[in-house]
Write a protein that holds these residues in place. Structure first.
Motif, PDB file in Angstrom:
ATOM      1  N   MET A   1       8.892   9.089   0.109  1.00 20.62           N
ATOM      2  CA  MET A   1       8.140   8.451  -0.944  1.00 20.62           C
ATOM      3  C   MET A   1       6.675   8.365  -0.524  1.00 20.62           C
ATOM      4  N   ASP A   2       5.761   8.658  -1.439  1.00 20.76           N
ATOM      5  CA  ASP A   2       4.329   8.623  -1.157  1.00 20.76           C
ATOM      6  C   ASP A   2       3.689   7.559  -2.040  1.00 20.76           C
ATOM      7  N   ILE A   3       3.447   6.379  -1.462  1.00 21.20           N
ATOM      8  CA  ILE A   3       2.866   5.261  -2.202  1.00 21.20           C
ATOM      9  C   ILE A   3       1.657   4.757  -1.429  1.00 21.20           C
ATOM     10  N   SER A   4       0.592   4.457  -2.139  1.00 22.02           N
ATOM     11  CA  SER A   4      -0.584   3.894  -1.490  1.00 22.02           C
ATOM     12  C   SER A   4      -0.999   2.623  -2.226  1.00 22.02           C
ATOM     13  N   ILE A   5      -1.773   1.796  -1.557  1.00 16.17           N
ATOM     14  CA  ILE A   5      -2.328   0.605  -2.199  1.00 16.17           C
ATOM     15  C   ILE A   5      -3.606   1.039  -2.902  1.00 16.17           C
ATOM     16  N   HIS A   6      -3.648   0.815  -4.194  1.00 10.71           N
ATOM     17  CA  HIS A   6      -4.800   1.238  -4.986  1.00 10.71           C
ATOM     18  C   HIS A   6      -5.750   0.075  -5.240  1.00 10.71           C
ATOM     19  N   THR A   7      -5.222  -1.021  -5.790  1.00 14.32           N
ATOM     20  CA  THR A   7      -6.055  -2.158  -6.157  1.00 14.32           C
ATOM     21  C   THR A   7      -5.323  -3.454  -5.864  1.00 14.32           C
ATOM     22  N   SER A   8      -6.060  -4.395  -5.299  1.00 16.66           N
ATOM     23  CA  SER A   8      -5.549  -5.735  -5.075  1.00 16.66           C
ATOM     24  C   SER A   8      -6.371  -6.683  -5.949  1.00 16.66           C
ATOM     25  N   PHE A   9      -5.782  -7.765  -6.372  1.00 15.55           N
ATOM     26  CA  PHE A   9      -6.405  -8.695  -7.300  1.00 15.55           C
ATOM     27  C   PHE A   9      -6.876  -9.950  -6.573  1.00 15.55           C
ATOM     28  N   LEU A  10      -8.068 -10.432  -6.908  1.00 16.22           N
ATOM     29  CA  LEU A  10      -8.539 -11.750  -6.505  1.00 16.22           C
ATOM     30  C   LEU A  10      -9.159 -12.414  -7.734  1.00 16.22           C
ATOM     31  N   PRO A  11      -8.897 -13.693  -7.931  1.00 18.93           N
ATOM     32  CA  PRO A  11      -9.494 -14.368  -9.078  1.00 18.93           C
ATOM     33  C   PRO A  11     -10.950 -14.737  -8.814  1.00 18.93           C
TER      34      PRO A  11
END
Length: 136
Positions: A1-11
Motif C-alpha cells: 500500500m502506498d499512502i502518504s500524509i497530505h494535509t493535517s488540520f489545525l484550527p
C-alpha cells in the motif's frame, strides 16, 4: 500500500495572525487562502515539500456539530488543548530562537527527553501546541 500524509488540520480563531505565524515565524509558504473574514481556510507548508501541508481552518463549522460541541471546542482552544502538531528540524536551537524572538508563548525550551529525542514546544496564535523535535 502506498499512502502518504497530505494535509493535517489545525484550527484558527484569527486567520491573519495564524497565517503570519506560520509564514513569518516558521517560514512556511502560504499555498492558498480562501474565504473571507474569520471564515478562511489557509493552506501552509514547508518550502520544498509541496505534497505536505497544514490546513488552518475555522473551528466547528461543520453543520452537524451541535452548539454544545462548538462551545466545547472554543473552550478547548482557549486552554490550548484542542489542536497540536509535531514538526522536525535539524536546527532546533535556531528555530527556537526565532520563535522566542517573535513573542510566541513558549511551553518548553529545547530539552533532551528521557525517550531519546530533543525537542521544544510553544503555542501558535490559536493556542495549538506546536512541538518541534531535532532531527539527528
Amino acid at each position: 500500500m502506498d499512502i502518504s500524509i497530505h494535509t493535517s488540520f489545525l484550527p484558527h480563531d484569527d486567520p491573519d495572525a495564524s497565517a503570519a505565524f506560520y509564514r513569518d515565524v516558521l517560514g512556511f509558504e502560504v499555498r492558498s487562502d480562501v474565504g473571507q473574514g474569520k471564515m478562511r481556510w489557509i493552506t501552509v507548508g514547508p518550502a520544498g515539500q509541496p505534497s505536505t501541508s497544514i490546513l488552518l481552518a475555522p473551528p466547528a463549522v461543520d453543520p452537524g456539530i451541535t452548539e454544545n460541541e462548538r462551545r466545547t471546542i472554543t473552550e478547548m482552544m482557549a486552554k490550548g488543548t484542542y489542536g497540536w502538531i509535531l514538526l522536525a528540524t535539524p536546527d532546533l536551537d535556531g528555530v527556537f530562537e526565532k520563535v522566542r524572538a517573535s513573542d510566541t508563548e513558549v511551553v518548553q525550551e529545547p530539552t533532551e527527553q528521557p525517550y531519546g529525542i530533543r525537542d521544544c514546544a510553544f503555542r501558535d496564535p490559536a493556542g495549538n501546541l506546536v512541538r518541534i523535535q531535532e532531527l539527528r
